[in-house]
Write a protein that holds these residues in place. Structure first.
Motif, PDB file in Angstrom:
ATOM      1  N   ARG B   6       0.875  -1.221   0.067  1.00  0.00           N
ATOM      2  CA  ARG B   6       0.068   0.099  -0.033  1.00  0.00           C
ATOM      3  C   ARG B   6       0.872   1.174   0.011  1.00  0.00           C
ATOM      4  O   ARG B   6       0.602   2.318  -0.613  1.00  0.00           O
ATOM      5  CB  ARG B   6      -0.770  -0.025   1.241  1.00  0.00           C
ATOM      6  N   GLU B   9       2.282   1.771  -3.293  1.00  0.00           N
ATOM      7  CA  GLU B   9       1.484   2.447  -4.246  1.00  0.00           C
ATOM      8  C   GLU B   9       1.360   3.874  -4.078  1.00  0.00           C
ATOM      9  O   GLU B   9       1.304   4.493  -5.081  1.00  0.00           O
ATOM     10  CB  GLU B   9      -0.144   1.582  -4.143  1.00  0.00           C
ATOM     11  N   PHE B  13       2.136   6.755  -6.937  1.00  0.00           N
ATOM     12  CA  PHE B  13       1.117   7.317  -7.009  1.00  0.00           C
ATOM     13  C   PHE B  13       1.627   8.977  -7.026  1.00  0.00           C
ATOM     14  O   PHE B  13       1.359   9.829  -8.013  1.00  0.00           O
ATOM     15  CB  PHE B  13      -0.162   7.444  -6.113  1.00  0.00           C
TER      16      PHE B  13
ATOM     17  N   MET C   1     -12.941  -4.895  -9.800  1.00  0.00           N
ATOM     18  CA  MET C   1     -13.817  -3.710 -10.008  1.00  0.00           C
ATOM     19  C   MET C   1     -14.623  -3.757 -11.405  1.00  0.00           C
ATOM     20  O   MET C   1     -13.876  -4.312 -12.351  1.00  0.00           O
ATOM     21  CB  MET C   1     -13.012  -2.521  -9.849  1.00  0.00           C
ATOM     22  N   GLU C   9     -11.325   5.120 -12.123  1.00  0.00           N
ATOM     23  CA  GLU C   9      -9.972   5.224 -11.460  1.00  0.00           C
ATOM     24  C   GLU C   9      -8.892   5.677 -12.339  1.00  0.00           C
ATOM     25  O   GLU C   9      -8.108   6.626 -11.554  1.00  0.00           O
ATOM     26  CB  GLU C   9      -9.732   3.938 -10.757  1.00  0.00           C
ATOM     27  N   GLY C  49      -7.031   1.643   4.644  1.00  0.00           N
ATOM     28  CA  GLY C  49      -6.329   0.317   5.134  1.00  0.00           C
ATOM     29  C   GLY C  49      -6.373  -0.879   4.004  1.00  0.00           C
ATOM     30  O   GLY C  49      -5.833  -1.514   4.171  1.00  0.00           O
ATOM     31  N   ARG C  50      -7.251  -0.243   2.685  1.00  0.00           N
ATOM     32  CA  ARG C  50      -7.222  -1.406   1.641  1.00  0.00           C
ATOM     33  C   ARG C  50      -6.059  -1.035   0.644  1.00  0.00           C
ATOM     34  O   ARG C  50      -5.618  -1.990  -0.012  1.00  0.00           O
ATOM     35  CB  ARG C  50      -8.564  -1.400   1.301  1.00  0.00           C
ATOM     36  N   ARG C  51      -6.008   0.363   0.444  1.00  0.00           N
ATOM     37  CA  ARG C  51      -4.992   0.446  -0.975  1.00  0.00           C
ATOM     38  C   ARG C  51      -4.172   1.846  -0.507  1.00  0.00           C
ATOM     39  O   ARG C  51      -4.251   2.423   0.607  1.00  0.00           O
ATOM     40  CB  ARG C  51      -6.099   1.121  -1.759  1.00  0.00           C
ATOM     41  N   GLY C  52      -3.199   2.080  -1.190  1.00  0.00           N
ATOM     42  CA  GLY C  52      -2.347   3.306  -0.911  1.00  0.00           C
ATOM     43  C   GLY C  52      -2.899   4.412  -1.568  1.00  0.00           C
ATOM     44  O   GLY C  52      -2.225   5.484  -1.250  1.00  0.00           O
ATOM     45  N   VAL C  53      -4.073   4.503  -2.104  1.00  0.00           N
ATOM     46  CA  VAL C  53      -4.579   5.745  -2.326  1.00  0.00           C
ATOM     47  C   VAL C  53      -6.020   5.950  -1.892  1.00  0.00           C
ATOM     48  O   VAL C  53      -6.740   4.709  -1.567  1.00  0.00           O
ATOM     49  CB  VAL C  53      -4.765   6.078  -3.742  1.00  0.00           C
ATOM     50  N   LEU C  64      -8.150  11.620  -6.387  1.00  0.00           N
ATOM     51  CA  LEU C  64      -7.562  10.322  -5.515  1.00  0.00           C
ATOM     52  C   LEU C  64      -6.650  11.174  -4.924  1.00  0.00           C
ATOM     53  O   LEU C  64      -5.856  12.157  -5.394  1.00  0.00           O
ATOM     54  CB  LEU C  64      -6.968   9.481  -6.579  1.00  0.00           C
ATOM     55  N   ALA C  65      -6.164  10.797  -3.662  1.00  0.00           N
ATOM     56  CA  ALA C  65      -4.836  11.212  -2.506  1.00  0.00           C
ATOM     57  C   ALA C  65      -4.157  10.025  -2.149  1.00  0.00           C
ATOM     58  O   ALA C  65      -4.681   8.739  -2.071  1.00  0.00           O
ATOM     59  CB  ALA C  65      -5.283  12.181  -1.621  1.00  0.00           C
ATOM     60  N   SER C  66      -3.122  10.208  -1.967  1.00  0.00           N
ATOM     61  CA  SER C  66      -2.304   9.244  -1.282  1.00  0.00           C
ATOM     62  C   SER C  66      -2.739   8.925   0.203  1.00  0.00           C
ATOM     63  O   SER C  66      -3.092   9.640   0.846  1.00  0.00           O
ATOM     64  CB  SER C  66      -0.849   9.483  -1.066  1.00  0.00           C
ATOM     65  N   ALA C  67      -2.468   7.794   0.612  1.00  0.00           N
ATOM     66  CA  ALA C  67      -3.167   7.347   1.828  1.00  0.00           C
ATOM     67  C   ALA C  67      -2.266   8.000   2.895  1.00  0.00           C
ATOM     68  O   ALA C  67      -1.149   7.968   2.629  1.00  0.00           O
ATOM     69  CB  ALA C  67      -3.351   5.671   1.897  1.00  0.00           C
ATOM     70  N   GLU C  69      -1.297   7.253   5.640  1.00  0.00           N
ATOM     71  CA  GLU C  69      -0.207   6.321   6.477  1.00  0.00           C
ATOM     72  C   GLU C  69       1.255   6.643   5.530  1.00  0.00           C
ATOM     73  O   GLU C  69       2.210   5.970   6.357  1.00  0.00           O
ATOM     74  CB  GLU C  69      -0.710   4.936   6.431  1.00  0.00           C
ATOM     75  N   ALA C  70       1.099   6.614   4.176  1.00  0.00           N
ATOM     76  CA  ALA C  70       2.407   6.794   3.660  1.00  0.00           C
ATOM     77  C   ALA C  70       3.036   8.045   3.665  1.00  0.00           C
ATOM     78  O   ALA C  70       3.893   8.205   2.810  1.00  0.00           O
ATOM     79  CB  ALA C  70       1.951   6.429   2.099  1.00  0.00           C
ATOM     80  N   GLU C  71       2.631   8.778   4.452  1.00  0.00           N
ATOM     81  CA  GLU C  71       3.046  10.446   4.595  1.00  0.00           C
ATOM     82  C   GLU C  71       4.617  10.449   4.681  1.00  0.00           C
ATOM     83  O   GLU C  71       5.334  11.133   4.329  1.00  0.00           O
ATOM     84  CB  GLU C  71       2.371  11.378   5.481  1.00  0.00           C
TER      85      GLU C  71
END
Lengths: 244, 190, 190
Positions: B6, B9, B13, C1, C9, C49-53, C64-67, C69-71
């Motif tokens: 994740r 990704e 992105f 999907m 997407e 919690g499912r994807r990086g975006v 779309l934005a980055s999740a 958690e990845a900051e």
């Protein structure tokens, strides 16, 4: 069209292009006596008559003619050392031409390959948005002190400074009024317009400024228009229909 | 997806250009093997037909790209084609640079048999090639850019086929070799 | 999907700004209700919690934005210290904000005698100043940030140097804000 179809009619040679090439390579025709420009013109004539351009044949022609030009220019150069001459024998020249043709052909094929790849990638696009600003910044914990607080104090000091009072004593009392200049301009306009230079001939700077101000007033009131064909050129002032 | 997949990704992105595995490892604090594994997981999640984006390995790194099925809608939304096709002169010049880089303009001209100044200018402007110093004789040298690799779907220049693949078959070459002389002889004899 | 969710997407991946539902419907050739349904599907696929975006709905539409958690990893990958010397306009604007905060843009313009939009924009972008609500008259107020303090090596704004060292008339009693505004107006009138 293929190069075999290119018929030449030159002073020293008459026949198809590839025959000329063969004879040159066998040194049966002296390359120095062939006007290569004539060959190019003959080729262009044929192209024009056909109205179509076969890129493959055109490239082949360009490669060959370029090679011939190079060969000819070598022959024309005075030789520094007669022993060392750089005359190519017929076989060598043929090899060189062949190598050129193969090389050009190779990159033509590579070019097609690249164009094909680009077309195949058509459906894949990439993001163009830049990452958000907050992610491009170094985390606050890692920020180092690089600026001087004194620069801020100095900037405030500069901003507290009042400008020096303008010396006003050089300004005399106004010698002209807008009303006077309006009357002056209207008089000129009644006589069929004038240029700005004429309207202020011999006047001092204050009078010029007041006249310009009066002119703006006339324009605002719709009494006059002006035009200036080029920057810093003369300004032509004319009465509008309503003004008259 | 696992947390590392994740995070990768999210990074791909955000990053404007393909990111090498080493840089992904640095940013996430995992080692390169773990990153490679998570990239495989991400790649599987983005396998064709599963998502609107696909994982690509390009220009020495990894990047996300839109799935080709969305191209028509993307063209309508963004109102511009991806990148205009190359003219034959541009494609030939680009091929010479890609195979011979660094290469000078005079060399390109010699191979093409015709000057390539306008094609070179366009390729420079489109960011597909760039200057790479000067030759011993002072000519500007040219090479391809990472953008070229990215737009042409290449991981590196090594992905380009061996140019000898396009050489004529030996028999054909021998025929060419003889062609000039033979043609002349036939005519002389007639 | 589903195919439409995948296309959406791809479109949101490519679009640099949020896209309204109507524009997504136009680009895909579906109606707005179908697009809304597919966006819900995409939103569920990108649930935290499912994807990086993640899918976000903003004023202008969907993006779309980055999740989040990845900051941290994203900062390590992308962050570059950008601390070029301040231009005179930036230094003046920053000094005004630091000594008077909160302060509105019109006030800054009055003190400097010239608008400071570009300098203010740069300072906002580099995170040296930030917005702090609105004044009674509706103007956006600005103040310095903790990042500003770090960049100048200050513990708090109280550590700012006393400007009297640079004051052309240190004896004057009036408040700093008052004096700066008067000086600005005097410059404008001259």
């Amino acid at each position: 069209m293929t190069l075999a179809e290119l018929e030449l009619d030159l002073e020293v040679f008459s026949g198809p292009f590839d025959l000329m090439l063969t004879l040159v390579l066998r040194e049966e025709v002296d390359l120095l006596e062939i006007e290569l420009a004539e060959v190019v013109l003959a080729y262009l004539d044929v192209l024009e008559a056909r109205g179509e351009l076969d890129l493959e044949a055109a490239t082949e022609f360009l490669v060959l003619i370029a090679a011939l030009l190079e060969l000819k220019s070598r022959l024309m150069l005075p030789r520094a050392d007669p022993e060392e001459g750089f005359e190519l024998d017929a076989d060598e020249a043929a090899e060189e031409l062949l190598a050129r043709m193969l090389e050009a052909r190779r990159y033509r094929a590579a070019a097609e390959h690249l164009s094909g790849r680009l077309a195949a990638e058509e459906g894949h696009r990439f993001r163009t948005a830049p990452p958000p600003a907050f992610l491009r910044q170094v985390a606050e914990a890692d920020v180092a002190a690089v600026y001087e607080p004194a620069d801020l104090g100095a900037a405030i000091g500069g901003l507290l400074r009042h400008p020096p009072p303008l010396p006003l004593d050089h300004l005399g009392t106004a010698r002209v009024t807008v009303a006077e200049r309006l009357a002056h301009l209207r008089a000129l306009l009644r006589r069929g317009g004038c240029s700005f230079d004429e309207a202020v001939r011999g006047a001092d700077r204050v009078t010029v400024a007041v006249t310009l101000f009066a002119l703006l007033e006339l324009y605002k009131a719709g009494e006059a228009t002006w035009s200036q064909p080029e920057p810093f050129g003369d300004i032509a002032i004319a009465a509008t229909r309503e003004g008259i | 997806m696992e947390p590392l997949a994740r995070t990768l990704e999210a990074l791909l992105f955000l990053a404007p250009d393909p990111v090498p595995v080493a840089a992904l490892a640095d940013a996430t604090g995992f080692d390169e093997a773990e990153v490679a594994e998570a990239l495989a997981e991400l790649g599987a999640a983005c396998a064709p037909g599963r998502r609107g984006v696909v994982l690509r390995e390009l220009a020495g790194g990894f990047t996300l790209a839109s799935a080709p099925e969305a191209e028509e809608a993307a063209r309508r939304l963004l109102a511009r084609p991806r990148t205009p096709p190359l003219t034959p002169a541009q494609a030939e010049t680009l091929a010479i640079v890609a195979y011979l880089e660094p290469v000078s303009r005079p060399e390109i001209t010699r191979i093409r048999g015709v000057a390539a100044d306008s094609a070179t200018g366009t390729l420079l402007e489109r960011g597909l090639i760039e200057e790479a110093g000067r030759s011993r004789f002072g000519a500007v040298l040219l090479r391809t850019t990472p953008r070229f690799l990215k737009l042409f779907g290449l991981r590196s220049l090594d992905d380009l086929p061996d140019p000898s693949a396009w050489d004529p078959a030996p028999g054909e070459e021998a025929e060419l070799r003889e062609r000039l002389l033979r043609a002349g002889e036939a005519r002389l004899a007639s």
